[in-house]
Scaffold this motif. Structure first.
Motif, short mmCIF file in Angstrom:
data_model
loop_
_atom_site.label_atom_id
_atom_site.label_comp_id
_atom_site.label_asym_id
_atom_site.label_seq_id
_atom_site.Cartn_x
_atom_site.Cartn_y
_atom_site.Cartn_z
N LEU A 175 18.86 18.94 18.68
CA LEU A 175 19.37 18.82 17.32
C LEU A 175 18.32 19.16 16.27
O LEU A 175 18.66 19.47 15.13
N ASP A 176 17.05 19.12 16.65
CA ASP A 176 15.99 19.34 15.66
C ASP A 176 15.65 20.82 15.48
O ASP A 176 14.75 21.16 14.71
N ALA A 177 16.36 21.71 16.15
CA ALA A 177 16.03 23.13 16.11
C ALA A 177 16.53 23.79 14.83
O ALA A 177 17.67 23.59 14.42
N ASP A 178 15.67 24.60 14.20
CA ASP A 178 16.08 25.44 13.08
C ASP A 178 16.55 26.81 13.58
O ASP A 178 17.49 27.39 13.04
N LEU A 179 15.87 27.33 14.59
CA LEU A 179 16.24 28.60 15.21
C LEU A 179 16.31 28.39 16.72
O LEU A 179 15.46 27.69 17.29
N VAL A 180 17.30 28.99 17.36
CA VAL A 180 17.46 28.85 18.81
C VAL A 180 17.53 30.24 19.44
O VAL A 180 18.30 31.09 19.00
N PHE A 181 16.71 30.43 20.48
CA PHE A 181 16.71 31.70 21.23
C PHE A 181 17.04 31.40 22.69
O PHE A 181 16.46 30.53 23.32
N ASP A 182 17.98 32.18 23.23
CA ASP A 182 18.45 32.01 24.60
C ASP A 182 17.77 33.05 25.49
O ASP A 182 17.96 34.25 25.32
N VAL A 183 16.96 32.58 26.47
CA VAL A 183 16.25 33.52 27.34
C VAL A 183 16.77 33.44 28.78
O VAL A 183 16.08 33.84 29.72
N ARG A 184 18.00 32.95 28.96
CA ARG A 184 18.57 32.84 30.31
C ARG A 184 18.85 34.18 30.95
O ARG A 184 19.07 34.25 32.17
N CYS A 185 18.83 35.26 30.16
CA CYS A 185 19.08 36.59 30.73
C CYS A 185 17.88 37.15 31.47
O CYS A 185 17.98 38.17 32.15
N LEU A 186 16.73 36.50 31.38
CA LEU A 186 15.50 37.00 32.01
C LEU A 186 15.44 36.60 33.48
O LEU A 186 16.10 35.64 33.91
N PRO A 187 14.65 37.33 34.29
CA PRO A 187 14.49 36.98 35.71
C PRO A 187 14.07 35.53 35.87
O PRO A 187 13.20 35.04 35.13
N ASN A 188 14.67 34.84 36.82
CA ASN A 188 14.47 33.40 36.95
C ASN A 188 13.58 33.05 38.15
O ASN A 188 13.97 33.27 39.30
N PRO A 189 12.40 32.48 37.90
CA PRO A 189 11.51 32.08 39.01
C PRO A 189 12.11 30.98 39.88
O PRO A 189 11.61 30.74 40.99
N HIS A 190 13.14 30.33 39.41
CA HIS A 190 13.75 29.23 40.17
C HIS A 190 14.23 29.68 41.55
O HIS A 190 14.24 28.88 42.50
N TYR A 191 14.60 30.95 41.67
CA TYR A 191 15.15 31.42 42.93
C TYR A 191 14.08 31.75 43.97
O TYR A 191 14.40 32.10 45.10
#
Length: 280
Positions: A175-191
């Motif tokens: 809720l405290d964010a002024d700007l939000v950037f979504d980087v889920r499209c990037l390669p994911n090290p989780h895999y």
């Protein structure tokens, strides 16, 4: 003199913040009517106090509307004034009140807890943007204590404070964010099983992300956007700008990019970094 004003929604963690202030040597006043702020500061300054923390919230009643005017007057009285506003999602606040079984300050027999929270949020809307806003929805108490300590420890400066905050979308938007950037499209090290338990601050994850050109492009694009608009936020008399970087779990990509952007902006602004979804 340093004056720290603390406000926010009931159940958002104001008591935790006040305890941090008291432990750090501040003279703490809770639930002070806003109209009395200048008199309190004058009295305590005359008594030799150098660090004061005051909680001003909806319990002050109608006088809460005077806070913006009082803040302007107080800036001329003290050399270092900081305003901290604590917030949380409605469902979290309801759960916290249910756990503690405490009565909401605006609660009555004719309204639900959710309705009381809605009235409080409306009453505090005018002061929510006066200073640094922290969403405590998914924060452990110890994490909040550390963030408050960091907030109080900032040196006074005319520079804007830019906060880069990583988070996981699966935990909800901060809720405290002024700007939000979504980087889920990037390669994911989780895999990668070897990278999964690590974070975006660890060397192997950094090496993995650096190998992908699109990661660097994302960092550059966000940097250019923020750098282009930062002067406008400064001209708008903003003291704080919170930029949230989100990936799925808030552990790898968002952490790496938040750290990278913070490194790039340290020459032009005061910078803080927070990682909502990391344990430490």
């Amino acid at each position: 003199m340093q004056l720290v004003l603390i406000s926010g929604l009931s159940g958002s963690g104001k008591s935790v913040a006040l305890n941090v202030m008291e432990d750090s040597g501040h003279y703490v006043v809770d639930n002070l009517p806003a109209a009395l702020l200048p008199q309190l500061v004058s009295h305590l300054r005359g008594a030799g106090y150098q660090r004061i923390a005051v909680a001003v919230d909806v319990r002050s009643g109608a006088s809460i509307a005077a806070v913006p005017r009082q803040v302007e007057a107080l800036r001329a009285m003290v050399s270092d004034l900081r305003f901290l506003f604590l917030d949380a999602r409605d469902d979290v606040l309801i759960a916290r009140f249910s756990e503690t079984r405490r009565r909401h300050p605006l609660g009555d027999e004719c309204s639900t807890l959710g309705e009381a929270i809605a009235r409080e949020r409306e009453a505090l809307a005018l002061i929510a943007e006066l200073g640094q806003r922290i969403d405590t929805s998914d924060l452990a108490a110890n994490t909040l204590r550390n963030w408050v300590k960091s907030f109080v420890g900032l040196e006074p400066s005319s520079q804007i404070t830019v906060l880069f905050e990583s988070f996981g979308f699966k935990h909800g938007l901060p809720l405290d964010a002024d700007l939000v950037f979504d980087v889920r499209c990037l390669p994911n090290p989780h895999y990668d099983p070897l990278l999964r338990p690590l974070t975006g601050k660890d060397g192997p994850v950094i090496d993995f992300l650096c190998k992908h050109e699109e990661v660097g492009q994302m960092v550059d694009d966000i940097y250019r956007f923020v750098a282009s608009w930062l002067p406008s936020y400064v001209n708008d008399n903003r003291s704080y700008l919170t930029i949230a970087i989100g990936c799925t779990g808030g552990q790898h990509r968002s952490v790496y990019i938040a750290e990278k952007l913070a490194e790039q902006f340290r020459e032009t602004a005061r910078v803080q970094v927070r990682h909502r979804s990391l344990k430490a």
